[in-house]
Design a protein around this motif. Structure first.
Motif, PDB file in Angstrom:
ATOM      1  N   ASP A 285      -0.803 -11.572 -26.606  1.00  0.00           N
ATOM      2  CA  ASP A 285      -0.081 -10.927 -27.702  1.00  0.00           C
ATOM      3  C   ASP A 285      -0.430  -9.446 -27.857  1.00  0.00           C
ATOM      4  O   ASP A 285       0.149  -8.766 -28.705  1.00  0.00           O
ATOM      5  CB  ASP A 285      -0.371 -11.652 -29.025  1.00  0.00           C
ATOM      6  N   GLY A 286      -1.374  -8.948 -27.049  1.00  0.00           N
ATOM      7  CA  GLY A 286      -1.755  -7.546 -27.140  1.00  0.00           C
ATOM      8  C   GLY A 286      -2.518  -7.186 -28.396  1.00  0.00           C
ATOM      9  O   GLY A 286      -2.711  -6.004 -28.683  1.00  0.00           O
ATOM     10  N   GLN A 287      -2.979  -8.184 -29.136  1.00  0.00           N
ATOM     11  CA  GLN A 287      -3.627  -7.930 -30.429  1.00  0.00           C
ATOM     12  C   GLN A 287      -5.141  -7.817 -30.342  1.00  0.00           C
ATOM     13  O   GLN A 287      -5.791  -7.450 -31.325  1.00  0.00           O
ATOM     14  CB  GLN A 287      -3.267  -9.046 -31.412  1.00  0.00           C
ATOM     15  N   ARG A 288      -5.728  -8.141 -29.187  1.00  0.00           N
ATOM     16  CA  ARG A 288      -7.178  -8.081 -29.082  1.00  0.00           C
ATOM     17  C   ARG A 288      -7.587  -7.888 -27.634  1.00  0.00           C
ATOM     18  O   ARG A 288      -6.809  -8.138 -26.719  1.00  0.00           O
ATOM     19  CB  ARG A 288      -7.808  -9.375 -29.602  1.00  0.00           C
ATOM     20  N   VAL A 289      -8.805  -7.418 -27.448  1.00  0.00           N
ATOM     21  CA  VAL A 289      -9.379  -7.311 -26.110  1.00  0.00           C
ATOM     22  C   VAL A 289     -10.131  -8.603 -25.823  1.00  0.00           C
ATOM     23  O   VAL A 289     -10.929  -9.061 -26.644  1.00  0.00           O
ATOM     24  CB  VAL A 289     -10.313  -6.096 -26.002  1.00  0.00           C
ATOM     25  N   VAL A 290      -9.860  -9.192 -24.680  1.00  0.00           N
ATOM     26  CA  VAL A 290     -10.439 -10.487 -24.330  1.00  0.00           C
ATOM     27  C   VAL A 290     -11.830 -10.295 -23.728  1.00  0.00           C
ATOM     28  O   VAL A 290     -12.020  -9.464 -22.829  1.00  0.00           O
ATOM     29  CB  VAL A 290      -9.536 -11.232 -23.319  1.00  0.00           C
ATOM     30  N   ASP A 291     -12.787 -11.053 -24.239  1.00  0.00           N
ATOM     31  CA  ASP A 291     -14.109 -11.123 -23.634  1.00  0.00           C
ATOM     32  C   ASP A 291     -14.037 -12.199 -22.548  1.00  0.00           C
ATOM     33  O   ASP A 291     -14.029 -13.392 -22.849  1.00  0.00           O
ATOM     34  CB  ASP A 291     -15.156 -11.472 -24.689  1.00  0.00           C
ATOM     35  N   ILE A 292     -13.973 -11.768 -21.289  1.00  0.00           N
ATOM     36  CA  ILE A 292     -13.760 -12.699 -20.185  1.00  0.00           C
ATOM     37  C   ILE A 292     -14.896 -13.722 -20.089  1.00  0.00           C
ATOM     38  O   ILE A 292     -14.666 -14.912 -19.879  1.00  0.00           O
ATOM     39  CB  ILE A 292     -13.619 -11.925 -18.854  1.00  0.00           C
ATOM     40  N   ALA A 293     -16.124 -13.250 -20.240  1.00  0.00           N
ATOM     41  CA  ALA A 293     -17.269 -14.163 -20.152  1.00  0.00           C
ATOM     42  C   ALA A 293     -17.208 -15.220 -21.252  1.00  0.00           C
ATOM     43  O   ALA A 293     -17.530 -16.395 -21.030  1.00  0.00           O
ATOM     44  CB  ALA A 293     -18.573 -13.382 -20.223  1.00  0.00           C
ATOM     45  N   GLU A 294     -16.765 -14.803 -22.426  1.00  0.00           N
ATOM     46  CA  GLU A 294     -16.638 -15.748 -23.536  1.00  0.00           C
ATOM     47  C   GLU A 294     -15.491 -16.726 -23.284  1.00  0.00           C
ATOM     48  O   GLU A 294     -15.595 -17.919 -23.591  1.00  0.00           O
ATOM     49  CB  GLU A 294     -16.408 -14.985 -24.837  1.00  0.00           C
TER      50      GLU A 294
END
Length: 220
Positions: free
Chosen positions: A21-30
């Motif tokens: 949705d473009g609303q947040r930056v994803v923490d890949i490790a999380e």
């Protein structure tokens, strides 16, 4: 959508799904619960090949993105049935994911298998593999990461080869500068089989993200 696919979406999306949705930056490790390498796959159809590759390389995380809801449910179902904890499924536009939701150097690889060839000339601008897309992808790929494309549409294969070869952030892994043999790790997909049955030629391209040398600053 089958009942099994719908059930898998309902049960597993909260755990293994990602809304783009473009609303947040994803923490890949999380997202994956570990620091293993991450490969982004754009467009996975029904997910059979994705599941096979994930099963064959459990030490590699696969973030598979598509907008086809039955395919999303099917891949989640396959991951669940086969205990594939290294698969996450994204729903939405991969461009938004790359541009707005991933950090620089977040990815260890990119797979684009059998994207829409948009065969009519007036639609060529809609093809995914374009210089602008490659520049965006390069920002999210670690140096040395592999971009692996495959298509059974020869004019598109030629365009892919041309734009990847011309892009300063990528180099061909093939010494002759041409197409690559199909790697053993890429399974023969149902879609690919249909193309081969029609006499189509399938071409693979394997390009590496280049590490640019930092030029030393000269004194005054």
């Amino acid at each position: 959508m089958t009942a099994g696919q719908a059930d898998a979406l309902q049960r597993l999306w909260p755990k293994w799904g990602l809304d783009i949705d473009g609303q947040r930056v994803v923490d890949i490790a999380e997202l994956f619960g570990n620091d293993n390498p991450v490969v982004l796959e754009i467009g996975f159809g029904m997910g059979e090949a994705t599941a096979q590759m994930a099963a064959a390389a459990p030490e590699t995380n696969v973030l598979a993105v598509d907008v086809h809801t039955p395919g999303q449910g099917n891949l989640l179902n396959l991951a669940d049935q086969n205990g594939l904890a290294n698969v996450r499924v994204g729903n939405g536009d991969a461009i938004i994911l790359l541009r707005e939701m991933l950090t620089p150097d977040a990815l260890d690889g990119l797979r684009v298998y059998f994207p829409d060839p948009w065969p009519k000339k007036r639609h060529h601008k809609r093809r995914l593999i374009q210089p602008e897309f490659l520049t965006l992808a390069a920002e999210r790929l670690k140096p040395g990461a592999i971009v692996h494309c495959a298509t059974d549409w020869e004019p598109y294969a030629e365009q892919m080869l041309e734009v990847l070869t011309a892009h300063p952030d990528f180099e061909n892994t093939q010494a002759d500068g041409g197409f690559a043999p199909r790697p053993q790790f890429r399974p023969l997909t149902r879609f690919e089989g249909q193309g081969l049955d029609k006499g189509h030629v399938v071409n693979d391209l394997l390009f590496r993200r280049v590490q640019h040398e930092v030029q030393p600053r000269t004194g005054a």
